[in-house]
Enzyme design. Sequence first.
Site, mmCIF file in Angstrom:
data_model
loop_
_atom_site.group_PDB
_atom_site.id
_atom_site.type_symbol
_atom_site.label_atom_id
_atom_site.label_comp_id
_atom_site.label_asym_id
_atom_site.label_seq_id
_atom_site.Cartn_x
_atom_site.Cartn_y
_atom_site.Cartn_z
ATOM 1 N N GLY A 93 0.863 -1.178 0.000
ATOM 2 C CA GLY A 93 0.000 0.000 0.000
ATOM 3 C C GLY A 93 0.894 1.221 0.000
ATOM 4 N N VAL A 97 -0.370 6.989 3.883
ATOM 5 C CA VAL A 97 0.258 6.428 5.089
ATOM 6 C C VAL A 97 1.504 5.625 4.725
ATOM 7 C CG1 VAL A 97 -0.058 4.944 7.102
ATOM 8 C CG2 VAL A 97 -1.970 6.306 6.254
ATOM 9 N N ASP A 118 2.085 -1.432 -4.714
ATOM 10 C CA ASP A 118 0.745 -0.840 -4.854
ATOM 11 C C ASP A 118 0.187 -1.215 -6.215
ATOM 12 O OD1 ASP A 118 -0.727 1.720 -3.211
ATOM 13 O OD2 ASP A 118 -1.484 1.241 -5.215
ATOM 14 N N ARG A 167 -11.444 5.699 5.210
ATOM 15 C CA ARG A 167 -12.800 6.154 5.521
ATOM 16 C C ARG A 167 -13.151 7.432 4.784
ATOM 17 N NH1 ARG A 167 -13.827 6.899 11.680
ATOM 18 N NH2 ARG A 167 -11.597 7.257 11.863
ATOM 19 N N ARG A 173 -15.020 3.000 11.050
ATOM 20 C CA ARG A 173 -13.967 2.096 10.576
ATOM 21 C C ARG A 173 -14.573 0.756 10.201
ATOM 22 N NH1 ARG A 173 -11.734 5.010 14.888
ATOM 23 N NH2 ARG A 173 -9.851 6.188 14.404
ATOM 24 N N ASN A 180 -12.118 -4.435 3.031
ATOM 25 C CA ASN A 180 -10.708 -4.519 3.416
ATOM 26 C C ASN A 180 -10.290 -5.897 3.896
ATOM 27 O OD1 ASN A 180 -10.300 -1.947 2.592
ATOM 28 N ND2 ASN A 180 -10.216 -1.030 4.636
ATOM 29 N N VAL A 203 -2.129 -2.142 9.407
ATOM 30 C CA VAL A 203 -2.534 -0.749 9.637
ATOM 31 C C VAL A 203 -3.939 -0.507 9.052
ATOM 32 C CG1 VAL A 203 -1.850 1.678 9.288
ATOM 33 C CG2 VAL A 203 -0.099 -0.084 9.504
ATOM 34 N N HIS A 260 -9.314 0.147 18.278
ATOM 35 C CA HIS A 260 -9.083 1.394 17.562
ATOM 36 C C HIS A 260 -10.440 1.848 17.032
ATOM 37 C CE1 HIS A 260 -6.990 4.422 15.347
ATOM 38 N NE2 HIS A 260 -7.239 3.905 14.163
HETATM 39 C C1 LAC Z 1 -7.072 7.202 12.227
HETATM 40 C C2 LAC Z 1 -7.555 6.284 11.175
HETATM 41 C C3 LAC Z 1 -6.560 6.113 10.109
HETATM 42 O O1 LAC Z 1 -7.228 6.897 13.399
HETATM 43 O O2 LAC Z 1 -7.954 5.076 11.725
HETATM 44 O O3 LAC Z 1 -6.551 8.268 11.868
#
Ligand code: LAC
Length: 390
Positions: A93, A97, A118, A167, A173, A180, A203, A260
């Site tokens: 990727g 990021v 990629d 997103r 998410r 994904n 990630v 997360h």
């Molecule tokens: C964040 C996303 C990328 O927390 O999950 O910024």
Amino acid sequence: VRVIGEHDVRTSAARSNVLVVGSDDLLTPYARDLVSQLGLRVVSEPVETVAPNAPDHGTAVSRVLLRRSPKWVTPEAVTNLSATAFGRVVMVGCGAVGAAAGHMIAARAAARELAFIDLVPGLAASTALDIEHASGITGSDTRCTGGETLDLLADADVVVVTAGRPRSPGMSRDDLRDINSKVVRGVAEAVQEHAPDAILVIVTNPLDEMTYEAYRSTQLPRERVLGMAGTLDSSRFRWSLATAAGVHPRDVSAFTLGSHGDEMVPILSHATIKGRPVAEVLPQDAIDRCVKETVGGGGRIVAIRRTGSASIAPAHSIVEMLDAMRGAVSDLLPVSVLLRGEYGIEDVVVGVPTRLGRAGLEEIVELPLAQEELEALRRAAIIVKERLKN
Ligand code: LAC
């Protein structure tokens, strides 16, 4: 339509340095002058934060003294020069990021070889060349390559997976899960085939679920399937606390656990500002705002940016994990890993304090937590598990 006059401005000024106005409100000319005389900041509604901090005099004085405390010396950034570089790191990727993280890995020569993969034709190869072009300035001897196919995974020590959809505003998410998980499964299987000894750093969102997906779809041991989220959320938490307290970010020690997402658990029982418990330094409403700002940090970026999500802080947070593995950082880091009874949690991935090393996960550290934090962590695990069933 509301007409805001002198009295409203003075009332606002007595409470805080902010004047909240609605989009239809009118300010009288005198009120407008007064706003600038008093140095008020005009904020348009709706505002998220309401209660101004109005500590009593004694508390206010003690906070100022804390900020100026001669007894506290802001710690230096720790860099361990004896850390060794990885042989080969592969970024799967090459979006914002992946490119930013790769850029940092090359700039600090944390790997002898760095490869980008990629699907977008030319993106990975051009990014690799672009980074090499900078080496006349950075002095980095990291060799960079890029391409479209997964055979570039061969001989990787570490594979960082950022591939997948980010997103858009209004998406959680979890909305990304179906699309994904196919990507992550495909990459994880390719890692098993081309680089079976590699450490996988996931990630791609939704983070905890994707890390579990990578673990489940391969025979890789849990020590080598790590999810990056806690380092990012913890950085946001420290930033928020430091900003609220008006201190240097290195004066703050704090981390988050859990998932997360909305089930993130910012840990206040271990959070300190200049070595003192956060509750002694900040009033409860400010602490609550920091927690909210931390949990909503990624969403806030998505809302402002409108297309795509955060990249710079996530890139630093990936590199912090890599630095811990190669011995450049010695702290405990919150990492999403498969739990087997630790914290009373079984067979699900959530963020917990870990020690990382050259083989990946070295240890899950079971810190004593406040009862409500432990419950929130277990609740996060239950919710992630529920989502994995759907
Ligand atoms: C964040 C996303 C990328 O927390 O999950 O910024």
